[in-house]
Design a protein around this motif. Structure first.
Motif, mmCIF file in Angstrom:
data_model
loop_
_atom_site.group_PDB
_atom_site.id
_atom_site.type_symbol
_atom_site.label_atom_id
_atom_site.label_comp_id
_atom_site.label_asym_id
_atom_site.label_seq_id
_atom_site.Cartn_x
_atom_site.Cartn_y
_atom_site.Cartn_z
ATOM 1 N N VAL A 211 70.831 -65.704 -37.148
ATOM 2 C CA VAL A 211 72.283 -65.518 -37.103
ATOM 3 C C VAL A 211 72.820 -65.034 -38.442
ATOM 4 C CG1 VAL A 211 74.498 -66.640 -36.664
ATOM 5 C CG2 VAL A 211 72.479 -67.275 -35.312
ATOM 6 N N TYR A 212 72.566 -65.794 -39.492
ATOM 7 C CA TYR A 212 73.151 -65.462 -40.787
ATOM 8 C C TYR A 212 72.665 -64.123 -41.307
ATOM 9 C CZ TYR A 212 74.685 -70.338 -40.952
ATOM 10 O OH TYR A 212 75.269 -71.532 -40.676
ATOM 11 N N SER A 213 71.381 -63.797 -41.087
ATOM 12 C CA SER A 213 70.856 -62.524 -41.589
ATOM 13 C C SER A 213 71.553 -61.343 -40.923
ATOM 14 C CB SER A 213 69.344 -62.455 -41.348
ATOM 15 O OG SER A 213 69.058 -62.564 -39.959
ATOM 16 N N THR A 214 71.850 -61.470 -39.619
ATOM 17 C CA THR A 214 72.549 -60.396 -38.910
ATOM 18 C C THR A 214 73.979 -60.249 -39.409
ATOM 19 O OG1 THR A 214 71.190 -60.815 -36.948
ATOM 20 C CG2 THR A 214 73.226 -59.537 -36.651
ATOM 21 N N LEU A 215 74.686 -61.381 -39.506
ATOM 22 C CA LEU A 215 76.060 -61.329 -39.998
ATOM 23 C C LEU A 215 76.118 -60.823 -41.433
ATOM 24 C CD1 LEU A 215 77.416 -64.714 -38.578
ATOM 25 C CD2 LEU A 215 77.796 -62.421 -37.667
ATOM 26 N N TYR A 216 75.164 -61.243 -42.249
ATOM 27 C CA TYR A 216 75.139 -60.855 -43.658
ATOM 28 C C TYR A 216 74.959 -59.344 -43.806
ATOM 29 C CZ TYR A 216 74.307 -61.606 -48.651
ATOM 30 O OH TYR A 216 74.412 -61.609 -50.022
ATOM 31 N N ALA A 217 74.167 -58.743 -42.902
ATOM 32 C CA ALA A 217 73.909 -57.308 -42.984
ATOM 33 C C ALA A 217 75.062 -56.466 -42.446
ATOM 34 C CB ALA A 217 72.622 -56.976 -42.233
ATOM 35 N N LEU A 218 75.888 -57.046 -41.570
ATOM 36 C CA LEU A 218 76.914 -56.251 -40.892
ATOM 37 C C LEU A 218 78.317 -56.412 -41.468
ATOM 38 C CD1 LEU A 218 75.849 -56.756 -37.149
ATOM 39 C CD2 LEU A 218 75.391 -54.794 -38.637
ATOM 40 N N PHE A 219 78.650 -57.570 -42.002
ATOM 41 C CA PHE A 219 80.028 -57.849 -42.370
ATOM 42 C C PHE A 219 80.138 -58.263 -43.837
ATOM 43 C CE2 PHE A 219 79.525 -59.013 -37.850
ATOM 44 C CZ PHE A 219 80.412 -58.101 -37.290
ATOM 45 N N ASP A 220 81.168 -57.735 -44.484
ATOM 46 C CA ASP A 220 81.405 -58.091 -45.886
ATOM 47 C C ASP A 220 81.854 -59.545 -46.025
ATOM 48 O OD1 ASP A 220 80.731 -55.541 -46.659
ATOM 49 O OD2 ASP A 220 82.804 -54.803 -46.624
ATOM 50 N N TRP A 221 82.665 -60.021 -45.049
ATOM 51 C CA TRP A 221 83.138 -61.398 -45.163
ATOM 52 C C TRP A 221 81.984 -62.390 -45.068
ATOM 53 C CZ3 TRP A 221 81.784 -64.415 -41.106
ATOM 54 C CH2 TRP A 221 81.572 -63.814 -39.872
ATOM 55 N N ALA A 222 80.924 -62.027 -44.309
ATOM 56 C CA ALA A 222 79.775 -62.913 -44.194
ATOM 57 C C ALA A 222 79.030 -63.025 -45.515
ATOM 58 C CB ALA A 222 78.834 -62.412 -43.098
ATOM 59 N N GLN A 223 78.984 -61.933 -46.299
ATOM 60 C CA GLN A 223 78.326 -61.980 -47.596
ATOM 61 C C GLN A 223 79.038 -62.915 -48.556
ATOM 62 O OE1 GLN A 223 77.789 -57.979 -49.056
ATOM 63 N NE2 GLN A 223 76.968 -57.233 -47.107
ATOM 64 N N ASP A 224 80.341 -63.076 -48.363
ATOM 65 C CA ASP A 224 81.096 -64.008 -49.205
ATOM 66 C C ASP A 224 81.022 -65.437 -48.686
ATOM 67 O OD1 ASP A 224 81.909 -61.892 -50.825
ATOM 68 O OD2 ASP A 224 83.649 -61.463 -49.556
ATOM 69 N N LEU A 225 80.949 -65.616 -47.359
ATOM 70 C CA LEU A 225 81.026 -66.951 -46.767
ATOM 71 C C LEU A 225 79.681 -67.649 -46.678
ATOM 72 C CD1 LEU A 225 82.580 -69.180 -45.251
ATOM 73 C CD2 LEU A 225 82.161 -67.885 -43.143
ATOM 74 N N ILE A 226 78.644 -66.952 -46.231
ATOM 75 C CA ILE A 226 77.376 -67.597 -45.907
ATOM 76 C C ILE A 226 76.758 -68.326 -47.099
ATOM 77 C CG2 ILE A 226 74.992 -67.138 -45.207
ATOM 78 C CD1 ILE A 226 76.088 -65.052 -43.277
ATOM 79 N N PRO A 227 76.765 -67.773 -48.329
ATOM 80 C CA PRO A 227 76.199 -68.544 -49.448
ATOM 81 C C PRO A 227 76.916 -69.857 -49.729
ATOM 82 C CG PRO A 227 76.366 -66.220 -50.021
ATOM 83 C CD PRO A 227 77.103 -66.395 -48.737
ATOM 84 N N TRP A 228 78.116 -70.052 -49.174
ATOM 85 C CA TRP A 228 78.837 -71.307 -49.357
ATOM 86 C C TRP A 228 78.447 -72.349 -48.314
ATOM 87 C CZ3 TRP A 228 81.738 -72.388 -53.552
ATOM 88 C CH2 TRP A 228 82.206 -71.316 -54.317
ATOM 89 N N ILE A 229 77.790 -71.925 -47.220
ATOM 90 C CA ILE A 229 77.503 -72.867 -46.133
ATOM 91 C C ILE A 229 76.019 -72.956 -45.802
ATOM 92 C CG2 ILE A 229 79.779 -72.566 -45.086
ATOM 93 C CD1 ILE A 229 78.484 -70.689 -43.044
ATOM 94 N N ASP A 230 75.177 -72.133 -46.402
ATOM 95 C CA ASP A 230 73.748 -72.171 -46.103
ATOM 96 C C ASP A 230 72.965 -72.346 -47.399
ATOM 97 O OD1 ASP A 230 71.468 -71.640 -44.079
ATOM 98 O OD2 ASP A 230 71.034 -70.274 -45.743
ATOM 99 N N MET A 231 72.080 -73.332 -47.425
ATOM 100 C CA MET A 231 71.365 -73.661 -48.654
ATOM 101 C C MET A 231 70.332 -72.597 -49.020
ATOM 102 S SD MET A 231 70.304 -77.520 -49.636
ATOM 103 C CE MET A 231 68.962 -77.670 -48.485
ATOM 104 N N GLN A 232 69.750 -71.940 -48.015
ATOM 105 C CA GLN A 232 68.759 -70.911 -48.301
ATOM 106 C C GLN A 232 69.393 -69.724 -49.018
ATOM 107 O OE1 GLN A 232 66.106 -69.858 -45.059
ATOM 108 N NE2 GLN A 232 66.049 -67.733 -45.721
ATOM 109 N N TYR A 233 70.543 -69.276 -48.552
ATOM 110 C CA TYR A 233 71.233 -68.173 -49.218
ATOM 111 C C TYR A 233 71.774 -68.607 -50.578
ATOM 112 C CZ TYR A 233 71.045 -65.003 -45.238
ATOM 113 O OH TYR A 233 70.612 -64.135 -44.255
ATOM 114 N N ALA A 234 72.198 -69.864 -50.694
ATOM 115 C CA ALA A 234 72.701 -70.350 -51.977
ATOM 116 C C ALA A 234 71.591 -70.429 -53.013
ATOM 117 C CB ALA A 234 73.359 -71.719 -51.793
ATOM 118 N N MET A 235 70.355 -70.730 -52.571
ATOM 119 C CA MET A 235 69.230 -70.807 -53.500
ATOM 120 C C MET A 235 68.679 -69.438 -53.864
ATOM 121 S SD MET A 235 68.322 -73.877 -54.538
ATOM 122 C CE MET A 235 66.651 -73.510 -55.072
#
Length: 278
Positions: A211-235
């Motif tokens: 889910v997150y990888s798809t959203l991260y690749a398609l939407f700019d807002w996901a690139q800003d939001l996902i690192p705040w809610i997923d530990m793998q992206y935050a690390m």
């Protein structure tokens, strides 16, 4: 009328057990007991065997790639250490879940909390055993990686490259510990082995991968939001040698740890302290 006058015998005094002078169970013994409860069982034994087989197969696969590649392929100690963290992340988080949920699913809580009525000490001992297991498995992976590094260098006719970055190693160990503690926290919240395992793998693996990888690749807002809610992206910025982690990256990691580790631990600890094993 007194008891003697009535002819009835006086009631026997109620027996009491004075444990005020009894020494508490040493914390180190509690940790050893929790360690054995994780690994010295049929399920724990086969999980360890399966993890060991995955580690060996991973090293063998890397050596096969090195042998089939015509060009020089230098992986080095750092490359092996990063590769071998993958199999560690697949099965080992089940151990911290079982450390908690087995008290309820296998009905051993009555014995555990009778021998050590202070449940907080039991929970801390479980955390200690979980941390020791995580560190021990990482050490085993490093040893296998060192052997693989020597063999890969010999296959290419080169000298082994010992380029292990100690800072990166420390961050990798921290990442593994955080995921172990996340799994442990889910176990304390749900107190059910199947539910805890399912929720952990959905949150830690399926959501970031699908889910997150798809959203991260398609939407700019996901690139800003996902690192705040997923530990793998935050690390990510800390585990990628090409990135320089900033204070904002550290804040994102702190927020995700609060969401997925600290908050479930607080909720789960309160539930364990209030629940009655049956």
């Amino acid at each position: 009328m007194s008891t003697i006058e009535s002819g009835r015998p006086a009631p026997a005094p109620t027996p009491t057990l004075d444990i005020s002078q009894t020494a508490p169970v040493p914390f180190s013994r509690l940790v050893r007991v929790e360690w054995r409860k994780m690994v010295d069982t049929r399920s724990g034994f086969w999980l360890m065997i399966a993890t060991g087989i995955l580690l060996v197969l991973t090293v063998a696969l890397v050596l096969l790639v090195v042998g089939l590649t015509e060009d020089d392929l230098t992986i080095g100690a750092d490359g092996f250490s990063q590769i071998l963290t993958i199999p560690l992340s697949l099965l080992l988080p089940v151990f911290p879940i079982l450390a908690v949920t087995s008290e309820w699913s296998q009905r051993t809580g009555l014995v555990t909390f009778a021998l050590e009525p202070h449940r907080v000490r039991v929970l801390l001992a479980k955390v200690g055993a979980v941390v020791l297991l995580a560190v021990a498995t990482i050490v085993v992976a490093l040893v296998l990686g060192a052997v693989g590094n020597v063999v890969a260098a010999a296959m290419d006719g080169n000298s082994p490259e010992w380029n292990l970055d100690l800072e990166m190693l420390a961050l990798t160990i921290l990442s593994q510990l955080l995921y172990f503690l996340m799994a442990y926290a889910f176990g304390t919240v749900l107190l059910s082995t199947p539910a805890s395992i399912a929720v952990f793998y959905v949150v830690a693996l399926l959501l970031p991968l699908l889910v997150y990888s798809t959203l991260y690749a398609l939407f700019d807002w996901a690139q800003d939001l996902i690192p705040w809610i997923d530990m793998q992206y935050a690390m990510g910025p800390f585990l990628d040698p090409g990135d320089d982690a900033t204070a904002m990256d550290g804040l994102r990691l702190l927020v995700t740890v609060l969401i997925w580790v600290v908050t479930p631990l607080i909720i789960g600890t309160r539930r364990v302290l209030a629940s009655e094993p049956k």
